[in-house]
Design a protein around this motif. Structure first.
Motif, PDB file in Angstrom:
ATOM      1  N   LEU A  11       0.831  -1.212   0.000  1.00 37.72           N
ATOM      2  CA  LEU A  11       0.000   0.000   0.000  1.00 37.72           C
ATOM      3  C   LEU A  11       0.861   1.255   0.000  1.00 37.72           C
ATOM      4  O   LEU A  11       0.581   2.214  -0.725  1.00 37.72           O
ATOM      5  N   ASP A  16      -1.046   6.693  -5.569  1.00 31.67           N
ATOM      6  CA  ASP A  16      -2.496   6.699  -5.366  1.00 31.67           C
ATOM      7  C   ASP A  16      -3.272   6.949  -6.645  1.00 31.67           C
ATOM      8  O   ASP A  16      -4.402   6.456  -6.805  1.00 31.67           O
ATOM      9  N   VAL A 110      -7.687  -1.742  -3.475  1.00 34.34           N
ATOM     10  CA  VAL A 110      -7.189  -1.197  -4.740  1.00 34.34           C
ATOM     11  C   VAL A 110      -7.999  -1.821  -5.870  1.00 34.34           C
ATOM     12  O   VAL A 110      -8.618  -2.876  -5.707  1.00 34.34           O
ATOM     13  N   GLU A 128      -5.692   3.120  -6.038  1.00 39.81           N
ATOM     14  CA  GLU A 128      -6.360   3.026  -4.748  1.00 39.81           C
ATOM     15  C   GLU A 128      -7.853   3.284  -4.882  1.00 39.81           C
ATOM     16  O   GLU A 128      -8.272   4.212  -5.553  1.00 39.81           O
ATOM     17  N   ASP A 130      -9.909   2.561  -1.807  1.00 36.38           N
ATOM     18  CA  ASP A 130     -10.308   2.841  -0.425  1.00 36.38           C
ATOM     19  C   ASP A 130      -9.056   3.294   0.324  1.00 36.38           C
ATOM     20  O   ASP A 130      -8.195   2.489   0.653  1.00 36.38           O
ATOM     21  N   GLY A 131      -8.966   4.584   0.576  1.00 35.30           N
ATOM     22  CA  GLY A 131      -7.766   5.133   1.189  1.00 35.30           C
ATOM     23  C   GLY A 131      -7.749   5.117   2.705  1.00 35.30           C
ATOM     24  O   GLY A 131      -6.757   5.554   3.309  1.00 35.30           O
ATOM     25  N   THR A 132      -8.800   4.596   3.337  1.00 33.47           N
ATOM     26  CA  THR A 132      -8.869   4.675   4.801  1.00 33.47           C
ATOM     27  C   THR A 132      -7.783   3.850   5.477  1.00 33.47           C
ATOM     28  O   THR A 132      -7.210   4.265   6.491  1.00 33.47           O
ATOM     29  N   GLU A 134      -4.773   2.969   4.253  1.00 34.50           N
ATOM     30  CA  GLU A 134      -3.464   3.599   4.090  1.00 34.50           C
ATOM     31  C   GLU A 134      -3.324   4.837   4.972  1.00 34.50           C
ATOM     32  O   GLU A 134      -2.262   5.077   5.558  1.00 34.50           O
ATOM     33  N   ARG A 135      -4.380   5.616   5.078  1.00 36.62           N
ATOM     34  CA  ARG A 135      -4.308   6.811   5.938  1.00 36.62           C
ATOM     35  C   ARG A 135      -4.069   6.425   7.390  1.00 36.62           C
ATOM     36  O   ARG A 135      -3.260   7.055   8.093  1.00 36.62           O
TER      37      ARG A 135
END
Length: 218
Positions: A11, A16, A110, A128, A130-132, A134-135
């Motif tokens: 990830l 992104d 992803v 990406e 769903d970025g939650t 990775e954040r």
């Protein structure tokens, strides 16, 4: 959602927008090493003095890990003595990264895209979706590396893998390596965890350091 070390490193490596893997050569070593470390912490393999042994073939319930466990067991079975973990990483590095990408896609983190370059060369991308995750991952790394928070076993293991593979820029793209490397090394060498966890992390960091030197010279 529990994300494995190999998936976390993958990830961090993905751009992104384009879905391309950055620093692919070093990243694939780290992903393969992350899978081994995960299996060590799960009690399925041991790494002692740089050599890998399967201790338990019971499934973990995570396909990414169980596929590798079976492969390591079959590969090591014909050896007269436990093989070097760096030999396994060399054998598996490219396939491990591809498997981690597919695992992320199956989890919906992803997407999958295939493009053709110059009309003939197929190129796969994993943008990406769903970025939650990775954040949250980057926030965790910032807490322990930049803010001095006490690392848990998983955070320390991830930091050690990234540090050993010289992937500081993936974790902290806006900071020069000299600002984060000392703290990442401190975490890798710290006394915050139990002896068995510390040993596993240090064995895998040593393997990452060894293969990083090979990568830099090639």
């Amino acid at each position: 959602m529990t994300v494995t070390f190999g998936e976390e490193i993958t990830l961090l490596s993905l751009d992104d927008q384009s879905g391309a893997v950055r620093e692919r050569q070093a990243c694939q070593w780290a992903v393969a090493g992350g899978i081994v470390l995960e299996l060590v912490l799960a009690g399925r393999v041991t790494v002692d003095d740089g050599r890998i042994t399967v201790a338990d073939t019971a499934p973990t319930g995570v396909r990414l890990l169980d596929d590798r466990l079976g492969m390591i067991d079959a590969w090591a079975a014909g050896k007269r003595r436990p093989p070097k973990v760096t030999e396994w990483l060399t054998k598996d590095k490219g396939k491990a990264l591809d498997a981690a990408l597919e695992s992320l896609a199956e989890r919906g983190l992803v997407g999958r895209e295939q493009r053709t370059v110059l009309g003939m060369f197929p190129v796969r991308r994993f943008p990406e979706t769903d970025g939650t995750v990775e954040r949250a991952l980057r926030a965790r790394l910032e807490d322990v590396v930049l803010r001095g928070a006490e690392p848990d076993d998983r955070s320390a293991g991830l930091v050690a893998l990234l540090h050993g593979a010289k992937l500081h820029r993936l974790a902290f793209p806006d900071l020069p390596r000299r600002e984060v490397a000392p703290r990442m090394r401190e975490i890798s060498e710290g006394q915050w965890a139990g002896a068995s966890v510390r040993k596993a992390i240090r064995e895998m960091e040593a393997a990452m350091t060894a293969v990083a030197l090979v990568t830099m010279r090639s």
